[in-house]
Design a protein around this motif. Structure first.
Motif, mmCIF file in Angstrom:
data_model
loop_
_atom_site.group_PDB
_atom_site.id
_atom_site.type_symbol
_atom_site.label_atom_id
_atom_site.label_comp_id
_atom_site.label_asym_id
_atom_site.label_seq_id
_atom_site.Cartn_x
_atom_site.Cartn_y
_atom_site.Cartn_z
ATOM 1 N N ILE A 80 0.691 -1.193 -0.077
ATOM 2 C CA ILE A 80 -0.034 -0.074 0.195
ATOM 3 C C ILE A 80 0.811 1.321 0.042
ATOM 4 O O ILE A 80 1.717 1.413 0.845
ATOM 5 C CB ILE A 80 -1.095 -0.227 1.125
ATOM 6 N N ILE A 81 0.581 2.035 -1.127
ATOM 7 C CA ILE A 81 1.093 3.415 -0.900
ATOM 8 C C ILE A 81 0.353 4.538 -0.624
ATOM 9 O O ILE A 81 -0.724 4.627 -0.875
ATOM 10 C CB ILE A 81 1.894 3.621 -2.467
ATOM 11 N N SER A 82 0.877 5.215 0.353
ATOM 12 C CA SER A 82 0.164 6.412 0.698
ATOM 13 C C SER A 82 0.957 7.652 0.860
ATOM 14 O O SER A 82 2.189 7.507 1.092
ATOM 15 C CB SER A 82 -0.286 5.965 2.329
ATOM 16 N N PRO A 83 0.489 8.751 0.557
ATOM 17 C CA PRO A 83 -0.903 8.839 -0.477
ATOM 18 C C PRO A 83 -0.969 8.136 -1.684
ATOM 19 O O PRO A 83 0.059 7.635 -2.292
ATOM 20 C CB PRO A 83 -1.019 10.378 -0.361
ATOM 21 N N LYS A 84 -2.129 7.772 -2.177
ATOM 22 C CA LYS A 84 -2.519 6.977 -3.044
ATOM 23 C C LYS A 84 -2.033 7.810 -4.394
ATOM 24 O O LYS A 84 -2.205 8.791 -4.494
ATOM 25 C CB LYS A 84 -3.761 6.600 -3.335
ATOM 26 N N ILE A 85 -1.472 6.912 -5.180
ATOM 27 C CA ILE A 85 -0.628 7.507 -6.510
ATOM 28 C C ILE A 85 -1.771 6.751 -7.718
ATOM 29 O O ILE A 85 -2.477 5.798 -7.466
ATOM 30 C CB ILE A 85 0.700 7.143 -6.772
ATOM 31 N N GLU A 86 -1.776 7.541 -8.693
ATOM 32 C CA GLU A 86 -2.768 7.170 -9.862
ATOM 33 C C GLU A 86 -2.435 5.905 -10.509
ATOM 34 O O GLU A 86 -3.410 4.991 -10.655
ATOM 35 C CB GLU A 86 -2.749 8.250 -10.867
ATOM 36 N N LYS A 87 -1.018 5.831 -10.873
ATOM 37 C CA LYS A 87 -0.844 4.661 -11.652
ATOM 38 C C LYS A 87 0.097 3.637 -10.771
ATOM 39 O O LYS A 87 0.951 4.279 -10.054
ATOM 40 C CB LYS A 87 0.170 4.907 -12.935
ATOM 41 N N GLU A 88 -0.308 2.498 -10.804
ATOM 42 C CA GLU A 88 0.145 1.368 -9.785
ATOM 43 C C GLU A 88 1.643 1.213 -10.420
ATOM 44 O O GLU A 88 2.042 1.105 -11.580
ATOM 45 C CB GLU A 88 -0.215 -0.118 -10.111
ATOM 46 N N PRO A 89 2.592 1.264 -9.276
ATOM 47 C CA PRO A 89 4.008 1.094 -9.955
ATOM 48 C C PRO A 89 4.309 -0.394 -10.307
ATOM 49 O O PRO A 89 3.551 -1.247 -9.958
ATOM 50 C CB PRO A 89 4.981 1.175 -8.552
ATOM 51 N N ASP A 90 5.258 -0.844 -10.911
ATOM 52 C CA ASP A 90 5.786 -1.974 -11.311
ATOM 53 C C ASP A 90 6.760 -2.538 -10.125
ATOM 54 O O ASP A 90 7.560 -2.005 -9.506
ATOM 55 C CB ASP A 90 6.662 -2.145 -12.419
ATOM 56 N N PHE A 91 6.420 -3.908 -9.851
ATOM 57 C CA PHE A 91 7.206 -4.445 -8.611
ATOM 58 C C PHE A 91 7.908 -5.611 -9.239
ATOM 59 O O PHE A 91 7.415 -6.700 -9.830
ATOM 60 C CB PHE A 91 6.103 -5.046 -7.588
ATOM 61 N N ILE A 92 9.246 -5.511 -9.544
ATOM 62 C CA ILE A 92 9.962 -6.355 -10.135
ATOM 63 C C ILE A 92 11.036 -7.135 -9.436
ATOM 64 O O ILE A 92 11.695 -6.305 -8.558
ATOM 65 C CB ILE A 92 10.692 -5.607 -11.517
ATOM 66 N N ILE A 93 11.199 -8.387 -9.425
ATOM 67 C CA ILE A 93 12.049 -9.073 -8.555
ATOM 68 C C ILE A 93 13.257 -9.482 -9.454
ATOM 69 O O ILE A 93 13.127 -10.182 -10.501
ATOM 70 C CB ILE A 93 11.481 -10.327 -8.109
#
Length: 144
Positions: A80-93
C-alpha cells in the motif's frame, strides 16, 4: 609381439581404473536426503536504495535488498502506497532485490509511505515478512 604387449598394457590400465572406480563407488553411503533444518525465518531487508526516510526524493525507482530469495504475495493488494498514486508501480524481482518502479512524477513536498503487509515471502517455506514500511519525502522534511 609389440602389438600384443601394447594391448596387454592398455587392458591392464583399463582394468586397474575400473577396479578402483568400483571400490570407490561401493564406499559411498546411500541414504535419503533430509534437507536440513526447516526454514522458519522470513526474508529480512538488508538495505534500501535510496535509504529509508530519505528527503528530497526525485527518482523513479526504489530498490530493496533482501537476505534471501523471495516472492511477492499479491503485491497490488498487500503493498500500500500512501498517499495514493494514480498509476500502480511495477514490482520487479531480480534475484534478491525488489525494484519498485514509478510511472508518474510524484507530488512535490509530500511524504510517502510504502507499507508491505505480508507481501514478501520466502520461496522455500512461504514465511511472510511482517509489516515493513519504507518512508520517503519529495520535500525537505519527513511529515508525521
Amino acid at each position: 609381439m609389440k602389438i600384443i604387449m601394447a594391448i596387454y598394457r592398455n587392458f591392464s590400465v583399463f582394468l586397474s581404473v575400473f577396479i578402483v572406480y568400483i571400490i570407490l563407488y561401493a564406499c559411498a553411503s546411500q541414504a535419503t536426503l533430509t534437507g536440513g533444518k526447516k526454514d522458519t525465518t522470513p526474508p529480512q531487508i538488508l538495505k534500501t536504495k535510496p535509504d529509508n526516510y530519505v528527503k528530497n526524493f526525485d527518482e523513479k525507482e526504489i530498490k530493496i535488498y533482501f537476505d534471501e530469495y523471495f516472492q511477492l504475495n499479491s503485491p497490488n493488494d498487500n503493498i500500500i502506497i500512501s498517499p495514493k498514486i494514480e498509476k500502480e508501480p511495477d514490482f520487479i524481482i531480480r534475484g534478491k532485490i525488489l525494484n519498485i518502479r514509478f510511472h508518474e512524477t510524484l507530488q512535490s513536498d509530500v511524504t510517502y509511505t510504502i507499507s508491505m503487509n505480508e507481501a514478501v515471502k520466502d520461496i522455500t517455506e512461504g514465511n511472510t515478512m511482517p509489516l515493513e514500511r519504507f518512508v520517503f519525502s519529495t520535500g525537505n522534511y519527513i511529515d508525521s
